[in-house]
Design a protein around this motif. Structure first.
Motif, PDB file in Angstrom:
ATOM      1  N   SER A 187       0.863  -1.178   0.000  1.00  0.00           N
ATOM      2  CA  SER A 187       0.000   0.000   0.000  1.00  0.00           C
ATOM      3  C   SER A 187       0.896   1.223   0.000  1.00  0.00           C
ATOM      4  O   SER A 187       1.923   1.240   0.681  1.00  0.00           O
ATOM      5  CB  SER A 187      -0.899   0.012   1.234  1.00  0.00           C
ATOM      6  OG  SER A 187      -1.457   1.297   1.462  1.00  0.00           O
ATOM      7  N   SER A 188       0.497   2.244  -0.736  1.00  0.00           N
ATOM      8  CA  SER A 188       1.305   3.460  -0.762  1.00  0.00           C
ATOM      9  C   SER A 188       1.410   4.097   0.617  1.00  0.00           C
ATOM     10  O   SER A 188       2.376   4.808   0.908  1.00  0.00           O
ATOM     11  CB  SER A 188       0.709   4.474  -1.744  1.00  0.00           C
ATOM     12  OG  SER A 188       0.790   3.993  -3.062  1.00  0.00           O
ATOM     13  N   ASP A 189       0.421   3.854   1.470  1.00  0.00           N
ATOM     14  CA  ASP A 189       0.379   4.517   2.768  1.00  0.00           C
ATOM     15  C   ASP A 189       0.373   3.563   3.959  1.00  0.00           C
ATOM     16  O   ASP A 189       0.942   3.860   4.998  1.00  0.00           O
ATOM     17  CB  ASP A 189      -0.845   5.433   2.840  1.00  0.00           C
ATOM     18  CG  ASP A 189      -0.843   6.451   1.717  1.00  0.00           C
ATOM     19  OD1 ASP A 189      -0.070   7.410   1.801  1.00  0.00           O
ATOM     20  OD2 ASP A 189      -1.591   6.273   0.741  1.00  0.00           O
ATOM     21  N   ASN A 190      -0.316   2.432   3.836  1.00  0.00           N
ATOM     22  CA  ASN A 190      -0.392   1.454   4.930  1.00  0.00           C
ATOM     23  C   ASN A 190      -1.027   2.033   6.191  1.00  0.00           C
ATOM     24  O   ASN A 190      -0.609   1.740   7.322  1.00  0.00           O
ATOM     25  CB  ASN A 190       1.003   0.900   5.244  1.00  0.00           C
ATOM     26  CG  ASN A 190       1.542   0.012   4.135  1.00  0.00           C
ATOM     27  OD1 ASN A 190       0.947  -1.003   3.796  1.00  0.00           O
ATOM     28  ND2 ASN A 190       2.651   0.422   3.536  1.00  0.00           N
ATOM     29  N   ALA A 191      -2.057   2.822   6.001  1.00  0.00           N
ATOM     30  CA  ALA A 191      -2.735   3.430   7.149  1.00  0.00           C
ATOM     31  C   ALA A 191      -3.399   2.392   8.042  1.00  0.00           C
ATOM     32  O   ALA A 191      -3.610   2.634   9.242  1.00  0.00           O
ATOM     33  CB  ALA A 191      -3.782   4.434   6.667  1.00  0.00           C
ATOM     34  N   ASP A 192      -3.716   1.229   7.498  1.00  0.00           N
ATOM     35  CA  ASP A 192      -4.385   0.210   8.291  1.00  0.00           C
ATOM     36  C   ASP A 192      -3.463  -0.437   9.323  1.00  0.00           C
ATOM     37  O   ASP A 192      -3.910  -1.235  10.142  1.00  0.00           O
ATOM     38  CB  ASP A 192      -4.971  -0.871   7.380  1.00  0.00           C
ATOM     39  CG  ASP A 192      -3.915  -1.552   6.524  1.00  0.00           C
ATOM     40  OD1 ASP A 192      -2.999  -0.848   6.045  1.00  0.00           O
ATOM     41  OD2 ASP A 192      -4.006  -2.773   6.321  1.00  0.00           O
ATOM     42  N   LEU A 193      -2.170  -0.089   9.286  1.00  0.00           N
ATOM     43  CA  LEU A 193      -1.239  -0.642  10.264  1.00  0.00           C
ATOM     44  C   LEU A 193      -1.268   0.128  11.580  1.00  0.00           C
ATOM     45  O   LEU A 193      -0.461  -0.132  12.472  1.00  0.00           O
ATOM     46  CB  LEU A 193       0.185  -0.643   9.688  1.00  0.00           C
ATOM     47  CG  LEU A 193       0.373  -1.525   8.445  1.00  0.00           C
ATOM     48  CD1 LEU A 193       1.817  -1.460   7.972  1.00  0.00           C
ATOM     49  CD2 LEU A 193      -0.044  -2.960   8.721  1.00  0.00           C
ATOM     50  N   ALA A 194      -2.197   1.070  11.696  1.00  0.00           N
ATOM     51  CA  ALA A 194      -2.352   1.835  12.941  1.00  0.00           C
ATOM     52  C   ALA A 194      -3.763   1.709  13.489  1.00  0.00           C
ATOM     53  O   ALA A 194      -4.411   2.707  13.803  1.00  0.00           O
ATOM     54  CB  ALA A 194      -2.013   3.295  12.692  1.00  0.00           C
ATOM     55  N   PRO A 195      -4.286   0.472  13.649  1.00  0.00           N
ATOM     56  CA  PRO A 195      -5.694   0.305  14.058  1.00  0.00           C
ATOM     57  C   PRO A 195      -5.949   0.606  15.524  1.00  0.00           C
ATOM     58  O   PRO A 195      -7.100   0.785  15.922  1.00  0.00           O
ATOM     59  CB  PRO A 195      -5.961  -1.174  13.750  1.00  0.00           C
ATOM     60  CG  PRO A 195      -4.639  -1.831  13.959  1.00  0.00           C
ATOM     61  CD  PRO A 195      -3.620  -0.828  13.465  1.00  0.00           C
ATOM     62  N   ASP A 196      -4.887   0.641  16.332  1.00  0.00           N
ATOM     63  CA  ASP A 196      -5.077   0.831  17.770  1.00  0.00           C
ATOM     64  C   ASP A 196      -4.887   2.280  18.198  1.00  0.00           C
ATOM     65  O   ASP A 196      -4.841   2.574  19.388  1.00  0.00           O
ATOM     66  CB  ASP A 196      -4.115  -0.065  18.547  1.00  0.00           C
ATOM     67  CG  ASP A 196      -2.661   0.140  18.144  1.00  0.00           C
ATOM     68  OD1 ASP A 196      -2.417   0.673  17.050  1.00  0.00           O
ATOM     69  OD2 ASP A 196      -1.770  -0.235  18.939  1.00  0.00           O
ATOM     70  N   CYS A 197      -4.793   3.193  17.235  1.00  0.00           N
ATOM     71  CA  CYS A 197      -4.645   4.614  17.555  1.00  0.00           C
ATOM     72  C   CYS A 197      -6.022   5.263  17.689  1.00  0.00           C
ATOM     73  O   CYS A 197      -7.013   4.756  17.149  1.00  0.00           O
ATOM     74  CB  CYS A 197      -3.840   5.325  16.469  1.00  0.00           C
ATOM     75  SG  CYS A 197      -2.134   4.734  16.302  1.00  0.00           S
ATOM     76  N   THR A 198      -6.089   6.372  18.383  1.00  0.00           N
ATOM     77  CA  THR A 198      -7.360   7.092  18.514  1.00  0.00           C
ATOM     78  C   THR A 198      -7.515   8.133  17.406  1.00  0.00           C
ATOM     79  O   THR A 198      -8.635   8.482  17.038  1.00  0.00           O
ATOM     80  CB  THR A 198      -7.444   7.790  19.873  1.00  0.00           C
ATOM     81  OG1 THR A 198      -6.329   8.671  20.032  1.00  0.00           O
ATOM     82  CG2 THR A 198      -7.427   6.766  20.999  1.00  0.00           C
ATOM     83  N   ALA A 199      -6.387   8.616  16.881  1.00  0.00           N
ATOM     84  CA  ALA A 199      -6.414   9.588  15.793  1.00  0.00           C
ATOM     85  C   ALA A 199      -5.214   9.326  14.893  1.00  0.00           C
ATOM     86  O   ALA A 199      -4.110   9.066  15.373  1.00  0.00           O
ATOM     87  CB  ALA A 199      -6.375  11.017  16.325  1.00  0.00           C
ATOM     88  N   VAL A 200      -5.433   9.374  13.588  1.00  0.00           N
ATOM     89  CA  VAL A 200      -4.368   9.094  12.626  1.00  0.00           C
ATOM     90  C   VAL A 200      -4.323  10.207  11.589  1.00  0.00           C
ATOM     91  O   VAL A 200      -5.320  10.502  10.933  1.00  0.00           O
ATOM     92  CB  VAL A 200      -4.599   7.739  11.909  1.00  0.00           C
ATOM     93  CG1 VAL A 200      -3.567   7.545  10.808  1.00  0.00           C
ATOM     94  CG2 VAL A 200      -4.539   6.591  12.905  1.00  0.00           C
ATOM     95  N   LEU A 201      -3.160  10.823  11.458  1.00  0.00           N
ATOM     96  CA  LEU A 201      -2.919  11.792  10.402  1.00  0.00           C
ATOM     97  C   LEU A 201      -2.141  11.099   9.297  1.00  0.00           C
ATOM     98  O   LEU A 201      -1.086  10.515   9.540  1.00  0.00           O
ATOM     99  CB  LEU A 201      -2.123  12.988  10.925  1.00  0.00           C
ATOM    100  CG  LEU A 201      -1.693  14.017   9.862  1.00  0.00           C
ATOM    101  CD1 LEU A 201      -2.910  14.689   9.239  1.00  0.00           C
ATOM    102  CD2 LEU A 201      -0.746  15.052  10.464  1.00  0.00           C
ATOM    103  N   VAL A 202      -2.671  11.144   8.083  1.00  0.00           N
ATOM    104  CA  VAL A 202      -2.026  10.526   6.927  1.00  0.00           C
ATOM    105  C   VAL A 202      -1.525  11.637   6.008  1.00  0.00           C
ATOM    106  O   VAL A 202      -2.315  12.476   5.557  1.00  0.00           O
ATOM    107  CB  VAL A 202      -3.007   9.625   6.145  1.00  0.00           C
ATOM    108  CG1 VAL A 202      -2.306   8.979   4.955  1.00  0.00           C
ATOM    109  CG2 VAL A 202      -3.622   8.570   7.052  1.00  0.00           C
TER     110      VAL A 202
END
Length: 274
Positions: A187-202
Motif C-alpha cells: 500500500s502506498s500509505d499502509n494506514a491500516d497498520l495503525a488500528p489501535d490509535c485514537t487519531a491518525v494523520l495521513v
C-alpha cells in the motif's frame, strides 16, 4: 502518523508539509507513533533525526545540499509504467504480491551497495531515533509485511533502503538472509497498520484519488472509531509534482509546494492534532 510513499518528489513535498505545519504551531513529532512507507520512511527517519526541520527543508531546495540520487533510466520508468503499475489493480492480494515480487527479483538494477550509498546520503543520522518509528517493507519470498523498528536488530539505513526498494527500479535489500522490497507494493500509505490509535494523520503524496486502497483503509479505521485526517496534494501541488515521482529537478518546487499548502491548514490541523 502515517507518511506515505511517492518517490523523491514525495519526500520533498512531505518535508515541506511537515515544516509548514510546524511553522503554524502543529508539532507532528508529538505523534505517539510514526509509520513510514517508501518515501515516507525516508521522511520519518529524517524528521526524527534531531536535525532542524528548516535544515531538512533546505536539503530539498538547495542543490548544493541535496542528497546524491541516481537518475532512473528512461527504459526502467517505461517498464514500471507498463509492467508494474497494472499489477497494482489485481484484486487477489497473494497473486498481486507474488507477481510484483517476481519483478523485484528478476529485474536488472544497480547493485545493493550502490543503492545503499544513496540512502546513507539521504539520512542525516544512521541511528534509530528514540521516537517510535516503524518502517514498512515486504518480504519478496514469504510476501509478508515487515515493520522494522529500533528493536528489530536491523540498521536504520537497511530498513529505509528496503522500504524504498521499488521493484524494477532498485534492488531488493538483503537483511538477515531475506530480501525485502518497497513497502508501497502493499500500500502506498499502509494506514491500516495503525488500528489501535485514537487519531491518525495521513500525509499521502499519492493521495486518495490515485490510491483506492487508502479509502478502504480509512473506512476500516473509522469503523474502529479512529479519527482520520488525510493531507494529500492539492491542485497546485499536483501540478508541481507532475507524473514522474523520480524527477530530481522537481525536489525544490515540490518542497515549496508542500510548505505553501500546509500553511493554510494550521488552524484546522491544530484542532485535530490537539
Amino acid at each position: 502518523m502515517i507518511l506515505g510513499g511517492g518517490g523523491v518528489t514525495g519526500i520533498a513535498w512531505t518535508t515541506g508539509v511537515v515544516l509548514g505545519l510546524h511553522e503554524q504551531g502543529v508539532d507532528l513529532l508529538r505523534a505517539d507513533r510514526i509509520i513510514g512507507t517508501s518515501a515516507g520512511s525516508t521522511v520519518g527517519a529524517q524528521i526524527t533525526s534531531g536535525v532542524a526541520l528548516i535544515e531538512l527543508f533546505t536539503r530539498q531546495i538547495d542543490s548544493a545540499k541535496q542528497s546524491k540520487e541516481i537518475t532512473p533510466e528512461t527504459q526502467q520508468l517505461d517498464d514500471i509504467a507498463s509492467n508494474l503499475l497494472p499489477l497494482m489493480n489485481i484484486a487477489d492480494d497473494a497473486e498481486r504480491m507474488r507477481r510484483i515480487a517476481d519483478i523485484a527479483l528478476q529485474s536488472t538494477t544497480v547493485s545493493e551497495p550502490v543503492r545503499r550509498a544513496v540512502i546513507e546520503d539521504r539520512l542525516p543520522s544512521h541511528h534509530w531515533p528514540p521516537h517510535p518509528l516503524a518502517i514498512v517493507a515486504v518480504d519478496t519470498h514469504s510476501l509478508e509485511t515487515k515493520l522494522f523498528h529500533r528493536n528489530s536488530g536491523v540498521s536504520l539505513v537497511d530498513a529505509v533502503a528496503a522500504s524504498c526498494a521499488v521493484p524494477g527500479l532498485w534492488p531488493p535489500v538483503t537483511i538477515n538472509g531475506r530480501r525485502y522490497m518497497d513497502g508501497g507494493t502493499r500500500s502506498s500509505d499502509n494506514a491500516d497498520l495503525a488500528p489501535d490509535c485514537t487519531a491518525v494523520l495521513v500525509i499521502s503524496p499519492v493521495g486518495l484519488q490515485a490510491n483506492a486502497g487508502l479509502s478502504a483503509q480509512i473506512a476500516a479505521l473509522h469503523a474502529k472509531d479512529v479519527r482520520v485526517r488525510v493531507i494529500e496534494p492539492d491542485r497546485e501541488s499536483k501540478n508541481v509534482l507532475g507524473l514522474n515521482p523520480f524527477d530530481l529537478l522537481k525536489r525544490g518546487p515540490a518542497a515549496h509546494a508542500g510548505r505553501r499548502q500546509s500553511g493554510a491548514l494550521g488552524r484546522e490541523l491544530a484542532a485535530f492534532w490537539n
